[in-house]
Design an enzyme around this catalytic site. Structure first.
Site, PDB file in Angstrom:
ATOM      1  CG  HIS A 145     -15.175  15.891  -0.429  1.00 40.74           C
ATOM      2  ND1 HIS A 145     -14.709  16.898  -1.241  1.00 40.74           N
ATOM      3  CD2 HIS A 145     -15.036  16.352   0.845  1.00 40.74           C
ATOM      4  CE1 HIS A 145     -14.315  17.916  -0.489  1.00 40.74           C
ATOM      5  NE2 HIS A 145     -14.498  17.608   0.774  1.00 40.74           N
ATOM      6  CB  CYS A 175     -12.215  18.522  -3.369  1.00 42.79           C
ATOM      7  SG  CYS A 175     -12.940  17.124  -4.220  1.00 42.79           S
ATOM      8  CG  ASP A 206     -12.671  20.004   3.134  1.00 49.11           C
ATOM      9  OD1 ASP A 206     -12.035  20.663   2.277  1.00 49.11           O
ATOM     10  OD2 ASP A 206     -13.633  19.268   2.855  1.00 49.11           O
TER      11      ASP A 206
END
Ligand SMILES: [Zn+2]
Length: 479
Positions: free
Chosen positions: A308, A281, A325
């Site tokens: 995250h 990520c 995202d």
């Protein structure tokens, strides 16, 4: 005598810096104009674009109002609707209708303890707070790297722009027609939002690869199972270091006949990552945020304390920051992590090149059910830290630009307050204004008169629990 003093020495450092800033701004404006022109040209190439949507997308890019007038409307196409005029006359920073809560009265409501209005900025003094200040200052540098016109132009050459613009054009036209058929004033998303959606789709499906464990290249080439497992963290080689790797994860092939080692350097350099096109990520959010900037959007890189990172893009159409995202191909799904993944989140801090904001309330709609620990420093100290980082990012801005950003900050705070209040009403912590005052005794008349008429609220209490008030009951019987 002041006239005897030598003339003040000009601050050369400041002068040089402001010159550099002016130059960068100039280059950036040129880029934005170029992008707008490119979008316009691509729009003209696509068949039958919606006139109203096209002109509104041109407005988003800050180009002249009459940019689409050279092309006459298609036959049978309605003239630009009055809704378009309404859209234009709407104040730029008004809250979008979706974030307004009409059931809340205009007179304000009791404050929520975590609201920034109740906090007093306090400088960090304990070691934990000082460390957190330093961590956040370091993270704040990430989006600064995107403000490089050379990098952004190079990045654009790696994006299938024509395909993305065509897809966005079609999608935005569908949304516009859909809105019109439902009698709505405006579509949910604008043209630039559709560009981000198309970019997101391409990025996830065709460009970047998610890496849990890197595959064994030897076995992959020999078409054998290629799973690996992590052995240890090692130092980067000089070459890896030169390409911006901060650390390297070492993996070993699970095939007993192979046992090959695979290195997985974790790059933070966004240009290296454009070539590597893989990662977790962190790498995804870094590259995707930069690409959103490259296509002309205002962008935020959002750090979350539960390991995250993701992106926020400012939608000029919706007039608010939108969650994006890349790993999850999620657009405007801020409840994903709490209500979807089932996580509790402590901090979500959004960094842009010209600001920083604690955006946790966008992702944690209800802190009582989904709030994670916020123990890295006292809330008053966090406010000071964010103010400090924000001030440094804005120290060279013009007063007009500063005023615009501060107004936008206030609008966002209002959006967060609305989220808080909705959750508090849902939890029954505050009474909605519409019902306030409904369950109160009669206000007019003397106490005695009201009691005689049974309108002082006592009867209700009596009916609810008559045995607890025997004296009231007797009084009632005696009358
Ligand atoms: Zn192998």
């Amino acid at each position: 005598m002041s006239s005897n003093n030598p003339p003040p020495i000009p601050d050369v450092t400041h002068w040089a810096r402001s010159l550099t800033d002016r130059y960068t701004e100039c280059i950036n404006n040129k880029r934005a104009e170029g992008l707008a022109a490119r979008t316009r040209n691509l729009s003209l190439e696509s068949p039958e674009p919606s006139i109203s949507e096209r002109s509104s997308s041109a407005d988003l890019k800050g180009s002249s109002k009459g940019s689409s007038s050279s092309r006459s409307p298609a036959r049978g196409h309605p003239p630009p609707s009055s809704s378009q005029t309404l859209r234009k006359s709407k104040p730029k920073y008004a809250l979008s209708s979706s974030s307004r809560t009409p059931e809340i009265g205009p007179d304000g409501l009791p404050g929520y303890s975590a609201s920034s209005s109740a906090k007093i900025p306090t400088p960090p003094s304990d070691p934990a707070s000082i460390k957190f200040h330093s961590v956040l200052r370091h993270l704040a540098m990430v989006p600064q790297k995107y403000e490089n016109p050379g990098l952004l132009d190079e990045a654009l050459t790696m994006i299938p722009l024509a395909r993305i613009y065509a897809e966005a054009e079609e999608e935005s036209q569908i949304m516009q027609v859909e809105a019109e058929s439902l009698g709505k004033e405006k579509a949910k998303w604008g043209h630039q939002d559709c560009i981000i959606m198309a970019l997101l789709k391409w990025f996830k499906r065709d460009f970047f690869t998610f890496v849990s464990n890197p595959p064994c290249q030897v076995c992959y080439a020999a078409r054998r199972p290629y799973d690996t497992k992590m052995v240890e963290s090692v130092s980067p080689t000089p070459e890896e270091k030169a390409r911006g790797a901060s650390r390297v994860e070492l993996y070993q092939c699970l095939n007993p006949q192979c046992r090959n080692y695979e290195r997985f350097p974790r790059y933070s350099d966004v240009w290296t990552l454009m070539q590597e096109r893989r990662g977790r990520c962190g790498e995804w959010a870094n590259v995707f945020s930069m690409l959103c900037r490259a296509v002309g959007s205002r962008v935020r890189w959002v750090w979350n304390s539960e390991d995250h990172v993701f992106t926020e893009v400012f939608s000029e159409h919706a007039n608010r920051w939108v969650h994006v995202d890349a790993c999850e191909e999620a657009f405007d799904k801020p409840r994903l992590y709490t209500e979807g993944w089932g996580k509790k989140l402590g901090y979500c801090i959004a960094f842009s090149h010209d600001g920083v904001a604690d955006v946790t309330r966008r992702y944690v709609r209800n802190p009582r059910t989904h709030g994670g620990p916020r123990t890295k420093c006292p809330e008053d100290v966090l406010l000071y830290i964010l103010n400090d980082i924000r001030a440094k990012k804005r120290e060279n801005l013009s007063p007009a630009e500063l005023k615009r950003l501060e107004k936008a900050d206030r609008e966002e705070e209002k959006e967060f307050r609305n989220i808080e209040l909705k959750a508090m009403i849902a939890d029954g912590l505050i009474e909605p204004r519409s019902r306030d005052g409904e369950k109160r005794p009669r206000q007019s008349g003397t106490t005695d008169w009201k009691r005689r008429r049974g309108e002082d609220g006592q009867r209700q209490e009596q009916q609810a629990s008559p045995l607890e008030h025997p004296d009231h009951r007797m009084e009632q019987h005696g009358r």
